[in-house]
Design a protein around this motif. Structure first.
Motif, PDB file in Angstrom:
ATOM      1  N   ALA A   1      -6.522   4.903  50.770  1.00  0.00           N
ATOM      2  CA  ALA A   1      -6.549   6.191  50.076  1.00  0.00           C
ATOM      3  C   ALA A   1      -7.951   6.793  50.106  1.00  0.00           C
ATOM      4  CB  ALA A   1      -6.081   6.016  48.635  1.00  0.00           C
ATOM      5  N   GLU A   2      -8.960   5.958  49.897  1.00  0.00           N
ATOM      6  CA  GLU A   2     -10.343   6.443  49.917  1.00  0.00           C
ATOM      7  C   GLU A   2     -10.706   6.990  51.293  1.00  0.00           C
ATOM      8  OE1 GLU A   2     -14.874   4.876  48.857  1.00  0.00           O
ATOM      9  OE2 GLU A   2     -13.215   3.449  48.977  1.00  0.00           O
TER      10      GLU A   2
ATOM     11  N   ARG B   1      -8.972  10.368  51.913  1.00  0.00           N
ATOM     12  CA  ARG B   1      -9.609  11.472  51.175  1.00  0.00           C
ATOM     13  C   ARG B   1     -10.891  11.938  51.848  1.00  0.00           C
ATOM     14  NH1 ARG B   1      -7.930   8.426  46.515  1.00  0.00           N
ATOM     15  NH2 ARG B   1      -9.973   7.409  46.469  1.00  0.00           N
ATOM     16  N   SER B   2     -11.523  11.057  52.605  1.00  0.00           N
ATOM     17  CA  SER B   2     -12.787  11.415  53.266  1.00  0.00           C
ATOM     18  C   SER B   2     -12.585  12.298  54.491  1.00  0.00           C
ATOM     19  CB  SER B   2     -13.541  10.145  53.685  1.00  0.00           C
ATOM     20  OG  SER B   2     -12.925   9.528  54.817  1.00  0.00           O
TER      21      SER B   2
ATOM     22  N   GLY C   1      -3.777   6.253  44.651  1.00  0.00           N
ATOM     23  CA  GLY C   1      -4.436   7.427  45.233  1.00  0.00           C
ATOM     24  C   GLY C   1      -3.893   7.852  46.575  1.00  0.00           C
TER      25      GLY C   1
ATOM     26  N   ASP D   1      -3.019  11.566  47.164  1.00  0.00           N
ATOM     27  CA  ASP D   1      -4.081  12.557  46.979  1.00  0.00           C
ATOM     28  C   ASP D   1      -4.263  13.431  48.213  1.00  0.00           C
ATOM     29  OD1 ASP D   1      -4.457  11.540  44.476  1.00  0.00           O
ATOM     30  OD2 ASP D   1      -6.277  10.415  44.952  1.00  0.00           O
ATOM     31  N   VAL D   2      -3.641  13.045  49.313  1.00  0.00           N
ATOM     32  CA  VAL D   2      -3.574  13.881  50.514  1.00  0.00           C
ATOM     33  C   VAL D   2      -2.099  14.184  50.768  1.00  0.00           C
ATOM     34  CG1 VAL D   2      -5.681  12.885  51.492  1.00  0.00           C
ATOM     35  CG2 VAL D   2      -3.455  11.881  52.082  1.00  0.00           C
TER      36      VAL D   2
ATOM     37  N   LYS E   1       2.712  16.241  43.457  1.00  0.00           N
ATOM     38  CA  LYS E   1       1.737  15.906  44.492  1.00  0.00           C
ATOM     39  C   LYS E   1       2.037  16.575  45.842  1.00  0.00           C
ATOM     40  CE  LYS E   1      -1.177  13.072  42.468  1.00  0.00           C
ATOM     41  NZ  LYS E   1      -2.650  13.287  42.497  1.00  0.00           N
TER      42      LYS E   1
END
Length: 429
Positions: free
Chosen positions: A195-196, A199-200, A236, A239-240, A261
């Motif tokens: 997820a991180e 998001r980047s 997460g 989140d995209v 979402k």
């Protein structure tokens, strides 16, 4: 190319007869009842034909053409662990390339112009898709059932290299998505790390199996105190923009999460019924205002890519599931198969037959006996039509399949190489 005197299914899911449609370069340049003066090199007689958007497959595993008919009459977990996973352990880049090319040939035959694909050996998949002329959103599926440190996952590094090297290549036909295979094949640390990373990035989509079976859904609650959808949100991963594949057992709270979402649900009716996983309540999903796409899953669990069949099974399956014959209209099914799938893939310039949109189009022969009489052509398209009634498939204005002939794929060689690769794997098992 100019299509003349052809019936069309327009962006409002309405039928218009005796139209002229001009395709110029990669876009639809004109739609109208008057013949344009010039600007085309080929004229296509549309008598007895219908022109519409091509289909956007919301969930697939293209290389699994190699396993068509290999594991049958089994529950999902037995099917996976006793047949599919051991076969997949023997795959190599050559097998995946030819398995993907076979899937592209079958897809184009049945009017599928783009597929959201989840697998590995992704560079070989991308090469096959690019050569075929089709479109695909390809994701390197991440699993980590043993809970290894994310820094030690070779798949994670493969995923990053694949995104950096292939995203938006082949003139934008190849897009690279992210994928957590599922909650039950990974752990929280892996999910959060993915997820991180997602998001980047400026532009990517998450693709995940969600609540495909009752046991998957219930065991996630036992492990985490959360349903798969709630768990994935907490990690997460939504989140995209995301595609949640299957969602057979998603509850009302899960659907609220998807709506909030902006998650697309990709239902896979034939595969889910064949594996006795259940029937997704797509009417409830549509009633919630959630974007709906249709997926084939793999031909190992389907066993074809006939999208007409997929639409019909989706509609009648939901009618049986809900006990409501009014549930899921043919127009609903056509919308999910076209614009719903295109939206899920981030292809907002595709999915409808409209001036200025990409010419990702198919021609259907509506002159055959199975399409008559015509009380309502939209009903016939979903309930009477067969994938074999598709006679032309065009991607970005280029004809890739035309009345039994491929312009980019050597079908005889593809069949030979796929069969040879499959036999080599079987000899090693």
């Amino acid at each position: 190319m100019l299509f003349k005197n052809i019936t069309i299914l327009n962006g409002d899911m309405a039928i218009e007869n005796n139209q002229y449609v001009l395709v110029k370069d990669d876009k639809v340049a004109y739609i109208g009842s008057e013949k344009p003066a010039d600007g085309y090199s080929r004229e296509y007689d549309g008598k007895g034909k219908l022109l519409m958007s091509g289909f956007f497959n919301g969930h697939g595993h293209s290389p699994m053409t190699l396993m068509r008919g290999y594991g049958e009459n089994m529950a999902l977990q037995d099917w996976l662990f006793k047949k599919i996973f051991p076969f997949e352990d023997q795959l190599d880049s050559n097998a995946v390339y030819w398995g993907t090319m076979m899937a592209m040939a079958e897809s184009l035959r049945y009017g599928i112009v783009s597929t959201s694909d989840m697998y590995y050996f992704c560079e070989d998949m991308a090469e096959a898709v690019a050569e075929s002329g089709a479109k695909a959103n390809i994701s390197r599926s991440i699993t980590n059932p043993m809970g290894s440190p994310v820094s030690e996952l070779a798949s994670f590094e493969e995923m990053k290299r694949f995104y950096e090297g292939f995203h938006n290549t082949a003139s934008g036909r190849i897009k690279v998505d992210m994928s957590l295979h599922a909650e039950y094949t990974s752990n929280p640390e892996t999910a959060m790390a993915l997820a991180e990373y997602a998001r980047s990035l400026d532009d990517t989509i998450m693709h995940i199996h969600v609540s495909e079976t009752k046991s998957e859904h219930e065991e996630c609650i036992q492990r985490h105190g959360l349903t798969p959808a709630a768990y994935l949100e907490k990690m997460g991963l939504f989140d995209v923009p995301a595609i949640a594949a299957h969602c057979v057992y998603s509850d009302d709270n899960d659907l609220d999460i998807f709506k909030a979402k902006g998650v697309t649900v990709a239902t896979n009716p034939v595969s889910n019924m064949k594996l006795a996983s259940g029937i997704c309540d797509v009417q409830k999903i549509m009633d919630k205002g959630i974007n709906l796409a249709i997926g084939t899953d793999s031909v190992a669990s389907n066993n074809s890519l006939d999208f007409m069949e997929e639409m019909k099974v989706m509609t009648i399956g939901c009618k049986v599931h809900t006990g409501d014959p009014k549930a899921v209209t043919p127009a609903n099914a056509l919308r999910a198969a076209t614009v719903g799938g295109a939206k899920a893939q981030g292809r907002t310039d595709s999915g409808v037959l409209k001036k200025g949109m990409k010419a990702d189009l198919i021609v259907i022969d509506i002159s055959q006996a199975n399409m008559h009489p015509v009380h309502n052509l939209i009903n016939n398209l979903v309930y009477s039509c067969s994938g074999k009634d598709v006679v032309m498939t065009m991607v970005d204005g280029k004809v890739l399949y035309d009345n039994g002939e491929y312009t980019t794929i050597d079908l005889e060689k593809t069949i030979f190489e796929t069969s040879k690769a499959t036999q080599k794997i079987l000899e090693r098992l």
